[in-house]
Design a protein around this motif. Structure first.
Motif, PDB file in Angstrom:
ATOM      1  N   GLN A 108     -15.691  52.995 -11.633  1.00 57.89           N
ATOM      2  CA  GLN A 108     -15.574  53.568 -10.300  1.00 57.89           C
ATOM      3  C   GLN A 108     -16.966  53.788  -9.728  1.00 57.89           C
ATOM      4  O   GLN A 108     -17.819  54.385 -10.378  1.00 57.89           O
ATOM      5  CB  GLN A 108     -14.813  54.890 -10.341  1.00 57.89           C
ATOM      6  N   LEU A 109     -17.192  53.308  -8.511  1.00 52.68           N
ATOM      7  CA  LEU A 109     -18.472  53.436  -7.844  1.00 52.68           C
ATOM      8  C   LEU A 109     -18.284  54.219  -6.551  1.00 52.68           C
ATOM      9  O   LEU A 109     -17.370  53.933  -5.784  1.00 52.68           O
ATOM     10  CB  LEU A 109     -19.061  52.064  -7.518  1.00 52.68           C
ATOM     11  N   VAL A 110     -19.152  55.186  -6.312  1.00 55.54           N
ATOM     12  CA  VAL A 110     -19.073  56.008  -5.114  1.00 55.54           C
ATOM     13  C   VAL A 110     -20.441  56.046  -4.452  1.00 55.54           C
ATOM     14  O   VAL A 110     -21.412  56.521  -5.050  1.00 55.54           O
ATOM     15  CB  VAL A 110     -18.603  57.438  -5.425  1.00 55.54           C
ATOM     16  N   GLU A 111     -20.508  55.565  -3.205  1.00 56.45           N
ATOM     17  CA  GLU A 111     -21.750  55.572  -2.446  1.00 56.45           C
ATOM     18  C   GLU A 111     -21.870  56.846  -1.625  1.00 56.45           C
ATOM     19  O   GLU A 111     -20.871  57.436  -1.208  1.00 56.45           O
ATOM     20  CB  GLU A 111     -21.833  54.376  -1.494  1.00 56.45           C
ATOM     21  N   SER A 112     -23.104  57.235  -1.359  1.00 50.94           N
ATOM     22  CA  SER A 112     -23.380  58.350  -0.475  1.00 50.94           C
ATOM     23  C   SER A 112     -24.768  58.167   0.122  1.00 50.94           C
ATOM     24  O   SER A 112     -25.534  57.316  -0.322  1.00 50.94           O
ATOM     25  CB  SER A 112     -23.285  59.688  -1.204  1.00 50.94           C
ATOM     26  N   GLY A 113     -25.089  58.968   1.121  1.00 50.24           N
ATOM     27  CA  GLY A 113     -26.418  58.951   1.708  1.00 50.24           C
ATOM     28  C   GLY A 113     -26.517  58.270   3.050  1.00 50.24           C
ATOM     29  O   GLY A 113     -27.585  58.283   3.675  1.00 50.24           O
ATOM     30  N   GLY A 114     -25.436  57.664   3.510  1.00 50.61           N
ATOM     31  CA  GLY A 114     -25.461  57.031   4.815  1.00 50.61           C
ATOM     32  C   GLY A 114     -25.462  58.059   5.933  1.00 50.61           C
ATOM     33  O   GLY A 114     -25.293  59.257   5.708  1.00 50.61           O
ATOM     34  N   GLY A 115     -25.661  57.581   7.140  1.00 52.02           N
ATOM     35  CA  GLY A 115     -25.677  58.462   8.287  1.00 52.02           C
ATOM     36  C   GLY A 115     -26.355  57.819   9.466  1.00 52.02           C
ATOM     37  O   GLY A 115     -26.562  56.605   9.509  1.00 52.02           O
ATOM     38  N   LEU A 116     -26.711  58.646  10.431  1.00 57.02           N
ATOM     39  CA  LEU A 116     -27.369  58.203  11.654  1.00 57.02           C
ATOM     40  C   LEU A 116     -28.857  58.507  11.567  1.00 57.02           C
ATOM     41  O   LEU A 116     -29.250  59.633  11.239  1.00 57.02           O
ATOM     42  CB  LEU A 116     -26.757  58.910  12.866  1.00 57.02           C
ATOM     43  N   VAL A 117     -29.678  57.515  11.868  1.00 56.52           N
ATOM     44  CA  VAL A 117     -31.122  57.682  11.819  1.00 56.52           C
ATOM     45  C   VAL A 117     -31.750  56.901  12.967  1.00 56.52           C
ATOM     46  O   VAL A 117     -31.209  55.886  13.411  1.00 56.52           O
ATOM     47  CB  VAL A 117     -31.678  57.213  10.450  1.00 56.52           C
ATOM     48  N   GLN A 118     -32.876  57.380  13.453  1.00 58.61           N
ATOM     49  CA  GLN A 118     -33.594  56.686  14.515  1.00 58.61           C
ATOM     50  C   GLN A 118     -34.387  55.516  13.951  1.00 58.61           C
ATOM     51  O   GLN A 118     -34.781  55.516  12.785  1.00 58.61           O
ATOM     52  CB  GLN A 118     -34.535  57.647  15.239  1.00 58.61           C
ATOM     53  N   ALA A 119     -34.614  54.517  14.779  1.00 53.29           N
ATOM     54  CA  ALA A 119     -35.424  53.376  14.372  1.00 53.29           C
ATOM     55  C   ALA A 119     -36.778  53.846  13.854  1.00 53.29           C
ATOM     56  O   ALA A 119     -37.409  54.726  14.438  1.00 53.29           O
ATOM     57  CB  ALA A 119     -35.599  52.412  15.532  1.00 53.29           C
ATOM     58  N   GLY A 120     -37.197  53.246  12.751  1.00 46.68           N
ATOM     59  CA  GLY A 120     -38.435  53.630  12.107  1.00 46.68           C
ATOM     60  C   GLY A 120     -38.262  54.674  11.028  1.00 46.68           C
ATOM     61  O   GLY A 120     -39.203  54.918  10.258  1.00 46.68           O
ATOM     62  N   GLY A 128     -18.006  52.113   0.273  1.00 40.93           N
ATOM     63  CA  GLY A 128     -18.923  51.893   1.365  1.00 40.93           C
ATOM     64  C   GLY A 128     -19.380  53.172   2.045  1.00 40.93           C
ATOM     65  O   GLY A 128     -18.670  54.176   2.051  1.00 40.93           O
ATOM     66  N   THR A 129     -20.564  53.119   2.618  1.00 37.83           N
ATOM     67  CA  THR A 129     -21.102  54.222   3.398  1.00 37.83           C
ATOM     68  C   THR A 129     -21.749  53.646   4.655  1.00 37.83           C
ATOM     69  O   THR A 129     -22.462  52.644   4.602  1.00 37.83           O
ATOM     70  CB  THR A 129     -22.111  55.053   2.569  1.00 37.83           C
ATOM     71  N   GLN A 130     -21.474  54.272   5.788  1.00 36.40           N
ATOM     72  CA  GLN A 130     -21.939  53.767   7.072  1.00 36.40           C
ATOM     73  C   GLN A 130     -23.391  54.155   7.307  1.00 36.40           C
ATOM     74  O   GLN A 130     -23.771  55.316   7.155  1.00 36.40           O
ATOM     75  CB  GLN A 130     -21.073  54.315   8.211  1.00 36.40           C
ATOM     76  N   VAL A 131     -24.193  53.181   7.708  1.00 36.22           N
ATOM     77  CA  VAL A 131     -25.562  53.408   8.142  1.00 36.22           C
ATOM     78  C   VAL A 131     -25.670  52.964   9.593  1.00 36.22           C
ATOM     79  O   VAL A 131     -25.345  51.820   9.917  1.00 36.22           O
ATOM     80  CB  VAL A 131     -26.579  52.638   7.278  1.00 36.22           C
ATOM     81  N   THR A 132     -26.106  53.861  10.454  1.00 33.77           N
ATOM     82  CA  THR A 132     -26.265  53.553  11.865  1.00 33.77           C
ATOM     83  C   THR A 132     -27.693  53.878  12.283  1.00 33.77           C
ATOM     84  O   THR A 132     -28.150  55.006  12.097  1.00 33.77           O
ATOM     85  CB  THR A 132     -25.280  54.346  12.731  1.00 33.77           C
ATOM     86  N   VAL A 133     -28.376  52.899  12.847  1.00 33.37           N
ATOM     87  CA  VAL A 133     -29.764  53.059  13.278  1.00 33.37           C
ATOM     88  C   VAL A 133     -29.806  52.944  14.791  1.00 33.37           C
ATOM     89  O   VAL A 133     -29.422  51.918  15.356  1.00 33.37           O
ATOM     90  CB  VAL A 133     -30.680  52.013  12.637  1.00 33.37           C
ATOM     91  N   SER A 134     -30.270  53.975  15.444  1.00 35.33           N
ATOM     92  CA  SER A 134     -30.346  54.000  16.894  1.00 35.33           C
ATOM     93  C   SER A 134     -31.726  53.565  17.359  1.00 35.33           C
ATOM     94  O   SER A 134     -32.721  53.691  16.639  1.00 35.33           O
ATOM     95  CB  SER A 134     -30.032  55.392  17.427  1.00 35.33           C
ATOM     96  N   SER A 135     -31.782  53.059  18.606  1.00 32.52           N
ATOM     97  CA  SER A 135     -33.048  52.631  19.191  1.00 32.52           C
ATOM     98  C   SER A 135     -33.859  53.808  19.694  1.00 32.52           C
ATOM     99  O   SER A 135     -35.070  53.729  19.815  1.00 32.52           O
ATOM    100  CB  SER A 135     -32.800  51.660  20.336  1.00 32.52           C
TER     101      SER A 135
END
Length: 124
Positions: free
Chosen positions: A3-15, A117-124
């Motif tokens: 069993q594999l569990v990811e964590s640490g994703g989220g919303l972050v600004q570019a750079g 899976g964990t969602q990673v979203t990078v904003s401009s």
């Protein structure tokens, strides 16, 4: 099974930076190779980074070379993906995966176990 569990994703600004973690449980993953994949909407999961069990071999897809680093902590049964200098093209769902053999592979079809899976979203 593993069993594999990811964590640490989220919303972050570019750079900015994020560190993803993948904790394995169940059957021991001693001797298993590990990989990180990402999936864009409507697309097949594609390789981001991979590591042989020994750590002696690593792979990074061209778009993340010099920015991402795969590592593991055997005592914690955890693999990490450190992501620096993020840009909007890195926005995706990220998955960790393992294969029973210790040799490095880059094809998703050659992996045996997958996290949710964990969602990673990078904003401009």
């Amino acid at each position: 099974q593993v069993q594999l569990v990811e964590s640490g994703g989220g919303l972050v600004q570019a750079g900015g930076s994020l560190r993803l973690s993948c904790v394995a449980s169940g059957r021991t993953i001693s001797g298993y190779a590990m990989g990180w994949f990402r999936q864009y909407p409507g697309k097949e999961r594609e390789i981001v980074a991979a590591m042989s069990w020994s750590g002696g071999a690593t792979y990074y897809t061209n778009s993340v070379k010099g920015r991402f680093t795969i590592s593991k902590d055997n005592s914690k049964n955890t693999v990490y993906l450190q992501m620096n200098s993020l840009n909007p093209d890195d926005t995706a769902v990220y998955y960790c995966a393992s294969r029973q053999n210790g040799g490095l592979r880059t094809d998703n079809r050659e992996y045996d176990y997958w996290g949710q899976g964990t969602q990673v979203t990078v904003s401009s």
